[in-house]
Design an enzyme around this catalytic site. Structure first.
Site, PDB file in Angstrom:
ATOM      1  N   ASN A 132       0.878  -1.324   0.104  1.00 50.02           N
ATOM      2  CA  ASN A 132       0.103  -0.066   0.218  1.00 50.02           C
ATOM      3  C   ASN A 132       0.682   1.242   0.151  1.00 50.02           C
ATOM      4  OD1 ASN A 132       0.864   0.406   2.671  1.00 50.02           O
ATOM      5  ND2 ASN A 132      -0.903  -0.780   3.413  1.00 50.02           N
ATOM      6  N   CYS A 133       0.206   2.383   0.318  1.00 46.73           N
ATOM      7  CA  CYS A 133       0.961   3.596   0.087  1.00 46.73           C
ATOM      8  C   CYS A 133       2.133   3.707   1.202  1.00 46.73           C
ATOM      9  CB  CYS A 133      -0.102   4.867  -0.113  1.00 46.73           C
ATOM     10  SG  CYS A 133      -0.860   5.112   1.725  1.00 46.73           S
ATOM     11  N   GLU A 134       1.919   3.134   2.317  1.00 47.83           N
ATOM     12  CA  GLU A 134       2.698   3.332   3.555  1.00 47.83           C
ATOM     13  C   GLU A 134       4.066   2.309   3.015  1.00 47.83           C
ATOM     14  OE1 GLU A 134       2.932   3.196   8.273  1.00 47.83           O
ATOM     15  OE2 GLU A 134       1.327   2.374   7.117  1.00 47.83           O
TER      16      GLU A 134
ATOM     17  N   PHE B 271       5.158   1.889   0.194  1.00 54.74           N
ATOM     18  CA  PHE B 271       5.859   2.752  -0.881  1.00 54.74           C
ATOM     19  C   PHE B 271       6.876   3.630  -0.408  1.00 54.74           C
ATOM     20  CE2 PHE B 271       5.500   6.930  -3.237  1.00 54.74           C
ATOM     21  CZ  PHE B 271       6.524   6.309  -4.426  1.00 54.74           C
ATOM     22  N   VAL B 272       6.499   4.516   0.523  1.00 54.62           N
ATOM     23  CA  VAL B 272       7.274   5.451   1.367  1.00 54.62           C
ATOM     24  C   VAL B 272       8.150   4.969   1.938  1.00 54.62           C
ATOM     25  CG1 VAL B 272       5.182   7.276   0.749  1.00 54.62           C
ATOM     26  CG2 VAL B 272       5.588   6.224   2.938  1.00 54.62           C
TER      27      VAL B 272
END
Length: 231
Positions: A161-163, A165-166
């Site tokens: 998810n987006c977390e 990714f970062v």
């Protein structure tokens, strides 16, 4: 036979995450709330490679600042699976595209303005650095990693998810603290349910083996059992 616990957790998390990503609708109009106008956020305090967080009602959305009012972030989106037209894909993700992306487990790492990324929410900068202070990569390295990943990708609320990714971009390893916390909560609930069920079985066994009075024992046993079933 597959373990139903991860599958159930994934399904529940998907439902909750939909509430996070779906943007509020205009009352009575059926249309979507327009993003804030350019310049709504002061980007002078942002540096290339910064990790940006936008707290939502239940979860947090993450992105990597690339400079010049641009943010790279991972968003569920069905469109990359249907077309290669970059102009269509780059348009702001609608609720329908997002929901279908979650269901189909497809997404894209996209570059949007700070306004489109935050959508009116407050922004925290490098708030996670305190948890990974010994793992923070150089700002330019973080930005370059984000830029290399721009484009279509698989999506998973639990595993990509987006977390994820970062944290990969800024700390070198994909981690989702939100997912970990959610799974721990699910495990606690399951353990509690097993404890109640075990007490019910022990109580029934005591009735059979020790001849305890059903009129006094059964209510004590079945009250937690019914609470377990209702929960």
């Amino acid at each position: 036979m597959k373990n139903p616990v991860p599958q159930a957790a994934s399904l529940l998390l998907e439902k909750l995450m939909l509430l996070v990503h779906v943007r509020p609708l205009l009352a009575g109009s059926g249309g979507e709330t327009p993003p804030p106008a350019p310049g709504y956020y002061d980007t002078s305090c942002f540096k290339r490679g910064d990790l940006l967080e936008v707290p939502r009602t239940l979860f947090i959305h993450f992105g990597i600042y690339l400079g010049e009012n641009r943010v790279a972030h991972l968003m569920p989106d069905i469109l990359p699976a249907l077309t290669g037209d970059r102009r269509q894909i780059q348009q702001v993700v609608t609720n329908k595209r997002l929901i279908l992306g979650v269901i189909a487990r497809t997404a894209s790492v996209r570059v949007d303005t700070v306004e489109d990324f935050a959508y009116g929410g407050s922004i925290l900068v490098n708030h996670m650095d305190r948890l990974f202070e010994d793992q923070v990569l150089g700002s330019e390295e973080a930005a370059r990693r984000a830029e290399k990943l721009v484009g279509a990708t698989a999506y998973s609320l639990l595993w990509n998810n987006c977390e994820h990714f970062v944290t990969y971009c800024r700390y070198g390893a994909p981690v989702s603290l939100q997912t970990d916390k959610f799974l721990e909560t699910v495990k606690m609930i399951i353990r509690d349910q097993r404890s109640v069920l075990a007490s019910v079985l022990v109580g029934l066994a005591s009735i059979v083996c020790l001849g305890l009075a059903p009129s006094t024992t059964l209510p004590t046993i079945f009250i937690p059992f019914f609470l377990w079933m209702a929960g």
